[in-house]
Design a protein around this motif. Sequence first.
Motif, PDB file in Angstrom:
ATOM      1  N   THR A 118       0.899  -1.352  -0.177  1.00 41.89           N
ATOM      2  CA  THR A 118       0.135  -0.164   0.072  1.00 41.89           C
ATOM      3  C   THR A 118       1.065   1.211   0.136  1.00 41.89           C
ATOM      4  O   THR A 118       1.847   1.200   0.674  1.00 41.89           O
ATOM      5  N   ILE A 120       2.876   4.323   0.370  1.00 36.61           N
ATOM      6  CA  ILE A 120       3.442   5.189   1.561  1.00 36.61           C
ATOM      7  C   ILE A 120       3.277   6.785   0.995  1.00 36.61           C
ATOM      8  O   ILE A 120       4.377   6.964   0.214  1.00 36.61           O
ATOM      9  N   CYS A 125       1.543   7.056   6.216  1.00 39.15           N
ATOM     10  CA  CYS A 125       1.622   5.736   6.428  1.00 39.15           C
ATOM     11  C   CYS A 125       0.997   4.897   5.218  1.00 39.15           C
ATOM     12  O   CYS A 125       0.294   5.347   4.619  1.00 39.15           O
ATOM     13  N   GLY A 126       1.734   3.573   5.043  1.00 42.08           N
ATOM     14  CA  GLY A 126       1.227   2.495   4.265  1.00 42.08           C
ATOM     15  C   GLY A 126       1.366   1.331   4.733  1.00 42.08           C
ATOM     16  O   GLY A 126       1.634   1.171   5.995  1.00 42.08           O
ATOM     17  N   GLU A 127       1.716   0.489   3.740  1.00 41.19           N
ATOM     18  CA  GLU A 127       1.828  -0.988   4.307  1.00 41.19           C
ATOM     19  C   GLU A 127       3.026  -1.634   3.464  1.00 41.19           C
ATOM     20  O   GLU A 127       3.176  -1.548   2.177  1.00 41.19           O
ATOM     21  N   LEU A 129       5.184  -5.600   3.043  1.00 44.14           N
ATOM     22  CA  LEU A 129       5.150  -6.759   3.319  1.00 44.14           C
ATOM     23  C   LEU A 129       6.500  -7.455   3.218  1.00 44.14           C
ATOM     24  O   LEU A 129       7.522  -7.258   2.462  1.00 44.14           O
ATOM     25  N   ASN A 138       2.805  -8.638   7.073  1.00 45.96           N
ATOM     26  CA  ASN A 138       2.309  -7.118   6.690  1.00 45.96           C
ATOM     27  C   ASN A 138       2.453  -6.266   7.814  1.00 45.96           C
ATOM     28  O   ASN A 138       1.793  -6.687   9.063  1.00 45.96           O
ATOM     29  N   HIS A 139       2.961  -5.060   7.585  1.00 46.12           N
ATOM     30  CA  HIS A 139       3.243  -4.287   8.638  1.00 46.12           C
ATOM     31  C   HIS A 139       3.039  -2.852   8.277  1.00 46.12           C
ATOM     32  O   HIS A 139       3.249  -2.522   7.195  1.00 46.12           O
ATOM     33  N   ILE A 140       2.519  -1.740   9.221  1.00 46.77           N
ATOM     34  CA  ILE A 140       2.265  -0.590   8.847  1.00 46.77           C
ATOM     35  C   ILE A 140       3.590   0.129   8.764  1.00 46.77           C
ATOM     36  O   ILE A 140       4.544  -0.231   9.527  1.00 46.77           O
ATOM     37  N   GLU A 142       6.105   3.716   7.514  1.00 50.06           N
ATOM     38  CA  GLU A 142       6.237   5.109   7.122  1.00 50.06           C
ATOM     39  C   GLU A 142       7.781   5.325   6.358  1.00 50.06           C
ATOM     40  O   GLU A 142       8.653   4.353   6.717  1.00 50.06           O
ATOM     41  N   VAL A 164       5.741   0.642  14.246  1.00 48.89           N
ATOM     42  CA  VAL A 164       5.619   1.158  12.993  1.00 48.89           C
ATOM     43  C   VAL A 164       7.109   0.937  12.454  1.00 48.89           C
ATOM     44  O   VAL A 164       8.203   1.110  12.939  1.00 48.89           O
TER      45      VAL A 164
END
Length: 174
Positions: A118, A120, A125-127, A129, A138-140, A142, A164
């Motif tokens: 996702t 950034i 913030c994005g995501e 892998l 998967n993690h949040i 920046e 994060v």
Amino acid sequence: MEQLFWGCLAFGVLFTLVTVVLGDLLSSALDGALDFLSLDFLNPTVLAVGITVFGGAGIMLVQYTAIPALLAAVAAVAIAAVIGFLVGRYYVKPMKNTENSTAYTMKGLSGRLGEVITSIPTGGCGEVLVKVGAGNSNHIAESFDGSAIQAGDRVVVVDVRDGVLFVSRFENNL
């Protein structure tokens, strides 16, 4: 003497079957109560192998050779000790060292490569892998330097703060 050999063989086989079938159940029920018995030669696998080999070797020596029963017992003990040592040294010990866990820590993700799934945005913030062990997580995330990173870009985890991941674009110049 032959009854002793048959008894040891039967006990070893039954012990092995019970250990295989009920091993995890008994292990969790005892919850480390027998951890003080952590000598390598007292390992249940090594003991079961030793007892079983003693019984089997004794039966074979008594039935297929002309040596006296007492000498067959001494030889069976020696054979069982050698086989038990070999199993402990070349099977049990290496297997103990290969225990694997799927657990990981967030701080342990620093330096790992990942892929943005996702985008950034700048300052947002994005995501990401990240490959962890045999799977992915998967993690949040920046951007470490605050710049935008598009979905599909490869990144490296620079830091982890408050759950994060702070990532930077991974540029492979090889």
